[in-house]
Design a protein around this motif. Structure first.
Motif, PDB file in Angstrom:
ATOM      1  N   ILE A   1       0.773  -1.155   0.253  1.00  0.00           N
ATOM      2  CA  ILE A   1       0.227   0.077   0.343  1.00  0.00           C
ATOM      3  C   ILE A   1       0.291   1.438  -0.023  1.00  0.00           C
ATOM      4  O   ILE A   1       0.483   1.697  -0.985  1.00  0.00           O
ATOM      5  CB  ILE A   1      -0.910  -0.207   1.151  1.00  0.00           C
ATOM      6  N   GLU A   2       2.155   1.677   0.808  1.00  0.00           N
ATOM      7  CA  GLU A   2       3.041   2.420   1.461  1.00  0.00           C
ATOM      8  C   GLU A   2       3.219   2.650  -0.400  1.00  0.00           C
ATOM      9  O   GLU A   2       3.886   3.825  -0.610  1.00  0.00           O
ATOM     10  CB  GLU A   2       3.503   2.337   1.681  1.00  0.00           C
ATOM     11  N   VAL A   3       3.609   1.878  -1.304  1.00  0.00           N
ATOM     12  CA  VAL A   3       4.467   1.395  -2.456  1.00  0.00           C
ATOM     13  C   VAL A   3       3.410   2.004  -3.281  1.00  0.00           C
ATOM     14  O   VAL A   3       4.051   3.368  -4.004  1.00  0.00           O
ATOM     15  CB  VAL A   3       5.134   0.304  -2.684  1.00  0.00           C
ATOM     16  N   PHE A   4       2.487   1.822  -3.611  1.00  0.00           N
ATOM     17  CA  PHE A   4       1.341   2.594  -4.573  1.00  0.00           C
ATOM     18  C   PHE A   4       0.987   3.030  -4.388  1.00  0.00           C
ATOM     19  O   PHE A   4       0.621   4.048  -5.392  1.00  0.00           O
ATOM     20  CB  PHE A   4       0.083   0.982  -4.588  1.00  0.00           C
ATOM     21  N   ASP A   5       0.658   3.829  -2.618  1.00  0.00           N
ATOM     22  CA  ASP A   5       0.343   5.094  -2.930  1.00  0.00           C
ATOM     23  C   ASP A   5       1.658   6.233  -3.264  1.00  0.00           C
ATOM     24  O   ASP A   5       1.113   8.115  -3.206  1.00  0.00           O
ATOM     25  CB  ASP A   5       0.333   6.143  -0.997  1.00  0.00           C
ATOM     26  N   TRP A   6       3.394   6.465  -2.918  1.00  0.00           N
ATOM     27  CA  TRP A   6       3.594   6.863  -3.429  1.00  0.00           C
ATOM     28  C   TRP A   6       4.002   7.070  -4.835  1.00  0.00           C
ATOM     29  O   TRP A   6       4.377   8.094  -5.216  1.00  0.00           O
ATOM     30  CB  TRP A   6       5.020   6.295  -2.943  1.00  0.00           C
ATOM     31  N   PHE A   7       3.741   6.288  -5.229  1.00  0.00           N
ATOM     32  CA  PHE A   7       4.025   6.429  -7.271  1.00  0.00           C
ATOM     33  C   PHE A   7       1.798   6.385  -7.260  1.00  0.00           C
ATOM     34  O   PHE A   7       2.646   6.639  -8.729  1.00  0.00           O
ATOM     35  CB  PHE A   7       4.309   5.080  -7.678  1.00  0.00           C
ATOM     36  N   GLY A   8       1.357   6.970  -6.699  1.00  0.00           N
ATOM     37  CA  GLY A   8      -0.112   6.852  -7.278  1.00  0.00           C
ATOM     38  C   GLY A   8      -1.152   5.967  -7.941  1.00  0.00           C
ATOM     39  O   GLY A   8      -1.760   6.326  -8.998  1.00  0.00           O
ATOM     40  N   LEU A   9      -0.633   5.478  -7.418  1.00  0.00           N
ATOM     41  CA  LEU A   9      -1.455   3.755  -8.495  1.00  0.00           C
ATOM     42  C   LEU A   9      -2.625   3.621  -7.493  1.00  0.00           C
ATOM     43  O   LEU A   9      -2.678   3.112  -6.052  1.00  0.00           O
ATOM     44  CB  LEU A   9      -0.098   2.273  -8.196  1.00  0.00           C
ATOM     45  N   ASP A  10      -3.725   3.763  -7.715  1.00  0.00           N
ATOM     46  CA  ASP A  10      -5.439   3.010  -7.510  1.00  0.00           C
ATOM     47  C   ASP A  10      -5.195   1.533  -7.379  1.00  0.00           C
ATOM     48  O   ASP A  10      -5.435   1.040  -8.482  1.00  0.00           O
ATOM     49  CB  ASP A  10      -5.888   4.208  -8.072  1.00  0.00           C
ATOM     50  N   TYR A  11      -5.069   1.113  -5.582  1.00  0.00           N
ATOM     51  CA  TYR A  11      -5.058  -0.193  -5.785  1.00  0.00           C
ATOM     52  C   TYR A  11      -6.710  -0.856  -5.235  1.00  0.00           C
ATOM     53  O   TYR A  11      -6.532  -1.989  -5.036  1.00  0.00           O
ATOM     54  CB  TYR A  11      -4.126  -0.857  -4.595  1.00  0.00           C
ATOM     55  N   CYS A  12      -7.466   0.289  -4.652  1.00  0.00           N
ATOM     56  CA  CYS A  12      -9.008   0.038  -4.578  1.00  0.00           C
ATOM     57  C   CYS A  12      -9.643   0.251  -6.129  1.00  0.00           C
ATOM     58  O   CYS A  12     -10.076  -0.894  -5.885  1.00  0.00           O
ATOM     59  CB  CYS A  12      -9.589   1.434  -3.635  1.00  0.00           C
ATOM     60  N   CYS A  13      -9.761   0.942  -6.045  1.00  0.00           N
ATOM     61  CA  CYS A  13     -11.056   1.126  -7.647  1.00  0.00           C
ATOM     62  C   CYS A  13     -10.397   0.912  -8.377  1.00  0.00           C
ATOM     63  O   CYS A  13     -11.169   0.491  -9.484  1.00  0.00           O
ATOM     64  CB  CYS A  13     -10.949   2.176  -7.977  1.00  0.00           C
ATOM     65  N   GLY A  14      -8.772   1.510  -9.296  1.00  0.00           N
ATOM     66  CA  GLY A  14      -8.302   0.497  -9.782  1.00  0.00           C
ATOM     67  C   GLY A  14      -7.967  -0.951  -9.832  1.00  0.00           C
ATOM     68  O   GLY A  14      -6.770  -1.582 -10.697  1.00  0.00           O
ATOM     69  N   GLY A  15      -7.843  -1.864  -8.145  1.00  0.00           N
ATOM     70  CA  GLY A  15      -7.248  -3.145  -8.083  1.00  0.00           C
ATOM     71  C   GLY A  15      -7.214  -4.519  -8.781  1.00  0.00           C
ATOM     72  O   GLY A  15      -6.416  -4.754  -9.301  1.00  0.00           O
ATOM     73  N   ASP A  16      -8.171  -4.209 -10.215  1.00  0.00           N
ATOM     74  CA  ASP A  16      -8.499  -5.332 -10.982  1.00  0.00           C
ATOM     75  C   ASP A  16      -7.462  -4.585 -12.214  1.00  0.00           C
ATOM     76  O   ASP A  16      -7.647  -6.082 -13.008  1.00  0.00           O
ATOM     77  CB  ASP A  16      -9.774  -5.314 -11.227  1.00  0.00           C
ATOM     78  N   GLU A  17      -7.062  -3.900 -12.003  1.00  0.00           N
ATOM     79  CA  GLU A  17      -5.719  -3.752 -12.782  1.00  0.00           C
ATOM     80  C   GLU A  17      -4.070  -4.664 -12.618  1.00  0.00           C
ATOM     81  O   GLU A  17      -4.410  -4.296 -11.244  1.00  0.00           O
ATOM     82  CB  GLU A  17      -5.218  -1.773 -12.667  1.00  0.00           C
ATOM     83  N   SER A  18      -3.877  -5.159 -13.975  1.00  0.00           N
ATOM     84  CA  SER A  18      -1.806  -5.876 -13.100  1.00  0.00           C
ATOM     85  C   SER A  18      -1.179  -4.371 -12.974  1.00  0.00           C
ATOM     86  O   SER A  18      -2.003  -3.349 -13.094  1.00  0.00           O
ATOM     87  CB  SER A  18      -1.443  -6.558 -14.244  1.00  0.00           C
ATOM     88  N   LEU A  19      -0.398  -4.839 -12.195  1.00  0.00           N
ATOM     89  CA  LEU A  19       0.841  -3.914 -11.417  1.00  0.00           C
ATOM     90  C   LEU A  19       1.686  -3.662 -13.035  1.00  0.00           C
ATOM     91  O   LEU A  19       1.283  -2.441 -13.267  1.00  0.00           O
ATOM     92  CB  LEU A  19       1.969  -4.992 -10.984  1.00  0.00           C
ATOM     93  N   GLY A  20       1.564  -4.055 -14.102  1.00  0.00           N
ATOM     94  CA  GLY A  20       2.267  -3.743 -15.448  1.00  0.00           C
ATOM     95  C   GLY A  20       1.215  -2.430 -16.023  1.00  0.00           C
ATOM     96  O   GLY A  20       2.042  -1.409 -16.292  1.00  0.00           O
ATOM     97  N   LEU A  21       0.236  -3.279 -16.013  1.00  0.00           N
ATOM     98  CA  LEU A  21      -0.527  -2.064 -17.111  1.00  0.00           C
ATOM     99  C   LEU A  21      -0.822  -0.687 -16.015  1.00  0.00           C
ATOM    100  O   LEU A  21      -0.721   0.099 -16.407  1.00  0.00           O
ATOM    101  CB  LEU A  21      -2.111  -2.996 -17.003  1.00  0.00           C
ATOM    102  N   ALA A  22      -0.688  -1.130 -13.900  1.00  0.00           N
ATOM    103  CA  ALA A  22      -1.315   0.414 -13.779  1.00  0.00           C
ATOM    104  C   ALA A  22       0.232   1.064 -14.134  1.00  0.00           C
ATOM    105  O   ALA A  22      -0.217   2.303 -14.180  1.00  0.00           O
ATOM    106  CB  ALA A  22      -1.959  -0.126 -12.225  1.00  0.00           C
ATOM    107  N   ALA A  23       1.651   0.222 -13.552  1.00  0.00           N
ATOM    108  CA  ALA A  23       2.010   1.060 -13.346  1.00  0.00           C
ATOM    109  C   ALA A  23       2.715   2.160 -15.063  1.00  0.00           C
ATOM    110  O   ALA A  23       2.364   3.181 -15.198  1.00  0.00           O
ATOM    111  CB  ALA A  23       3.604   0.599 -13.045  1.00  0.00           C
ATOM    112  N   THR A  24       1.899   1.879 -16.258  1.00  0.00           N
ATOM    113  CA  THR A  24       2.329   2.223 -17.380  1.00  0.00           C
ATOM    114  C   THR A  24       1.439   3.405 -17.948  1.00  0.00           C
ATOM    115  O   THR A  24       1.628   4.039 -18.307  1.00  0.00           O
ATOM    116  CB  THR A  24       1.714   0.856 -18.634  1.00  0.00           C
TER     117      THR A  24
END
Length: 83
Positions: A26-49
């Motif tokens: 969670i801390e990493v995703f928050d720092w990078f601005g990745l939405d793991y809640c509403c956008g959590g169904d997206e793969s790490l690779g796609l979310a980052a891209t």
């Protein structure tokens, strides 16, 4: 003997799967601005891209900065929290 490659977080894992396996992510995703809640169904690779990030940079921070490791177990790609 396991190698660093054996402990790789697969970029095909969804963000919500990673968070469910390790709250440290969670801390990493928050720092990078990745939405793991509403956008959590997206793969790490796609979310980052989609966020304009290199997925390898996110994985690097998860592993080395926050000790979030996801080893492969007996060919099973289940996630495990190494806390």
């Amino acid at each position: 003997m396991s190698s660093a490659r054996d402990n790789a977080t697969p970029p095909t894992r969804t963000l919500d799967d990673i968070v469910a396996a390790s709250s440290r992510a969670i801390e990493v995703f928050d720092w990078f601005g990745l939405d793991y809640c509403c956008g959590g169904d997206e793969s790490l690779g796609l979310a980052a891209t989609h966020a304009g990030l290199d997925p390898a940079a996110v994985i690097y921070h998860m592993h080395l900065e926050h000790n979030v490791l996801f080893p492969r177990l007996s060919g099973n790609r289940e996630l495990a929290d190494n806390s």
